[in-house]
Design a protein around this motif. Structure first.
Motif, mmCIF file in Angstrom:
data_model
loop_
_atom_site.group_PDB
_atom_site.id
_atom_site.type_symbol
_atom_site.label_atom_id
_atom_site.label_comp_id
_atom_site.label_asym_id
_atom_site.label_seq_id
_atom_site.Cartn_x
_atom_site.Cartn_y
_atom_site.Cartn_z
ATOM 1 N N PHE A 22 0.832 -1.166 0.043
ATOM 2 C CA PHE A 22 -0.117 -0.013 0.025
ATOM 3 C C PHE A 22 1.054 1.346 0.097
ATOM 4 C CE2 PHE A 22 -2.617 -3.217 2.106
ATOM 5 C CZ PHE A 22 -3.851 -2.995 1.335
ATOM 6 N N TYR A 23 0.322 2.354 -0.530
ATOM 7 C CA TYR A 23 0.934 3.461 -0.483
ATOM 8 C C TYR A 23 0.053 4.580 -0.635
ATOM 9 C CZ TYR A 23 1.687 2.551 -5.637
ATOM 10 O OH TYR A 23 1.467 2.551 -6.748
ATOM 11 N N PRO A 24 0.164 5.742 -0.139
ATOM 12 C CA PRO A 24 -0.855 7.001 -0.349
ATOM 13 C C PRO A 24 -0.310 7.675 -1.814
ATOM 14 C CG PRO A 24 0.950 7.512 1.404
ATOM 15 C CD PRO A 24 0.868 6.289 1.075
ATOM 16 N N CYS A 25 -1.255 8.449 -2.215
ATOM 17 C CA CYS A 25 -0.858 9.264 -3.505
ATOM 18 C C CYS A 25 -1.676 10.521 -3.451
ATOM 19 C CB CYS A 25 -1.085 8.550 -4.687
ATOM 20 S SG CYS A 25 -0.791 9.427 -6.452
ATOM 21 N N LYS A 26 -1.236 11.709 -3.675
ATOM 22 C CA LYS A 26 -1.748 12.983 -3.619
ATOM 23 C C LYS A 26 -2.705 13.130 -4.533
ATOM 24 C CE LYS A 26 -0.261 14.548 -0.024
ATOM 25 N NZ LYS A 26 -1.031 14.650 1.176
ATOM 26 N N PRO A 27 -3.834 13.685 -4.725
ATOM 27 C CA PRO A 27 -5.067 13.612 -5.763
ATOM 28 C C PRO A 27 -4.696 13.971 -7.023
ATOM 29 C CG PRO A 27 -6.042 14.417 -3.638
ATOM 30 C CD PRO A 27 -4.376 14.345 -3.425
ATOM 31 N N ASP A 28 -3.709 15.092 -6.990
ATOM 32 C CA ASP A 28 -3.475 15.679 -8.264
ATOM 33 C C ASP A 28 -2.471 14.789 -9.119
ATOM 34 O OD1 ASP A 28 -1.273 16.116 -6.349
ATOM 35 O OD2 ASP A 28 -0.566 17.898 -7.462
ATOM 36 N N ILE A 29 -1.296 14.017 -8.284
ATOM 37 C CA ILE A 29 -0.458 12.961 -8.791
ATOM 38 C C ILE A 29 -1.173 11.656 -9.411
ATOM 39 C CG2 ILE A 29 1.422 11.527 -8.621
ATOM 40 C CD1 ILE A 29 1.961 14.115 -8.435
ATOM 41 N N PHE A 30 -2.360 11.491 -8.583
ATOM 42 C CA PHE A 30 -3.251 10.361 -8.859
ATOM 43 C C PHE A 30 -3.916 10.603 -10.063
ATOM 44 C CE2 PHE A 30 -6.993 7.414 -8.819
ATOM 45 C CZ PHE A 30 -6.421 6.285 -8.418
ATOM 46 N N ALA A 31 -4.680 11.776 -10.256
ATOM 47 C CA ALA A 31 -5.304 12.084 -11.884
ATOM 48 C C ALA A 31 -4.407 12.137 -12.827
ATOM 49 C CB ALA A 31 -6.039 13.428 -11.282
ATOM 50 N N ALA A 32 -3.202 12.528 -12.597
ATOM 51 C CA ALA A 32 -2.072 12.742 -13.680
ATOM 52 C C ALA A 32 -1.772 11.263 -14.159
ATOM 53 C CB ALA A 32 -1.186 13.501 -13.551
ATOM 54 N N THR A 33 -1.944 10.138 -13.145
ATOM 55 C CA THR A 33 -1.254 9.079 -13.469
ATOM 56 C C THR A 33 -2.090 8.040 -13.728
ATOM 57 O OG1 THR A 33 0.706 9.667 -11.870
ATOM 58 C CG2 THR A 33 0.401 7.443 -12.408
ATOM 59 N N TYR A 34 -3.311 8.107 -13.139
ATOM 60 C CA TYR A 34 -4.361 6.965 -13.357
ATOM 61 C C TYR A 34 -5.760 7.142 -14.032
ATOM 62 C CZ TYR A 34 -1.046 4.527 -10.146
ATOM 63 O OH TYR A 34 -0.141 4.024 -9.525
ATOM 64 N N GLU A 35 -6.233 6.381 -14.809
ATOM 65 C CA GLU A 35 -7.691 6.668 -15.228
ATOM 66 C C GLU A 35 -8.342 5.523 -14.768
ATOM 67 O OE1 GLU A 35 -6.781 5.075 -19.891
ATOM 68 O OE2 GLU A 35 -7.142 7.245 -19.387
ATOM 69 N N ALA A 36 -9.731 5.505 -14.682
ATOM 70 C CA ALA A 36 -10.498 4.493 -14.276
ATOM 71 C C ALA A 36 -10.767 3.473 -15.318
ATOM 72 C CB ALA A 36 -11.978 5.069 -14.040
ATOM 73 N N VAL A 37 -10.899 1.997 -14.703
ATOM 74 C CA VAL A 37 -10.850 1.116 -15.830
ATOM 75 C C VAL A 37 -12.354 0.612 -15.677
ATOM 76 C CG1 VAL A 37 -10.402 -1.392 -15.944
ATOM 77 C CG2 VAL A 37 -8.728 0.218 -15.116
ATOM 78 N N ARG A 38 -12.809 0.591 -17.153
ATOM 79 C CA ARG A 38 -14.305 0.007 -17.307
ATOM 80 C C ARG A 38 -14.180 -1.469 -17.072
ATOM 81 N NH1 ARG A 38 -16.746 4.792 -19.139
ATOM 82 N NH2 ARG A 38 -15.449 6.278 -20.176
ATOM 83 N N GLU A 39 -15.106 -1.802 -16.259
ATOM 84 C CA GLU A 39 -15.382 -3.201 -15.942
ATOM 85 C C GLU A 39 -16.572 -3.474 -16.850
ATOM 86 O OE1 GLU A 39 -14.716 -4.639 -12.022
ATOM 87 O OE2 GLU A 39 -13.753 -2.702 -11.762
ATOM 88 N N GLY A 40 -16.600 -4.850 -17.363
ATOM 89 C CA GLY A 40 -17.682 -5.238 -17.991
ATOM 90 C C GLY A 40 -17.535 -6.149 -19.085
#
Length: 101
Positions: free
Chosen positions: A83-101
């Motif tokens: 586990f590790y914490p990530c600041k919201p701005d870094i998270f938004a720049a690094t990750y995008e939601a995965v569409r499940e389905g």
């Protein structure tokens, strides 16, 4: 020296907020305990002395030692279960939601 692209890896994450506490508990499991409880920290929202809603802090054990995740930070579960914490701005720049389905 060269240029490299990060491999696409799907991670699990939850934003640290009281409104998502059940999801935080589900992701972190035994990380949250009587010895490592979440802490409610009171903050002031204006200059008139009116107190705003409390925000949350939680100590996250990481591979590099313990880090404090603060309200709004994302808590990420890595590919090896770490586990590790990530600041919201870094998270938004690094990750995008995965569409499940």
């Amino acid at each position: 020296m060269g240029k490299f692209r990060k491999k696409p890896v799907v991670i699990e994450a939850v934003q640290l907020r009281w409104t998502q506490w059940n999801e935080v508990c589900e992701l972190l499991g035994d990380v949250i305990s009587p010895e490592n409880p979440a802490r409610s920290v009171e903050i002031f929202s204006d200059n008139c002395g009116e107190q705003g809603p409390p925000y949350i802090e939680l100590t996250i054990p990481t591979l590099e030692g313990s880090h404090v995740a603060r309200h709004g930070d994302w808590i990420i579960k890595g590919v090896k279960g770490e586990f590790y914490p990530c600041k919201p701005d870094i998270f938004a720049a690094t990750y995008e939601a995965v569409r499940e389905g």
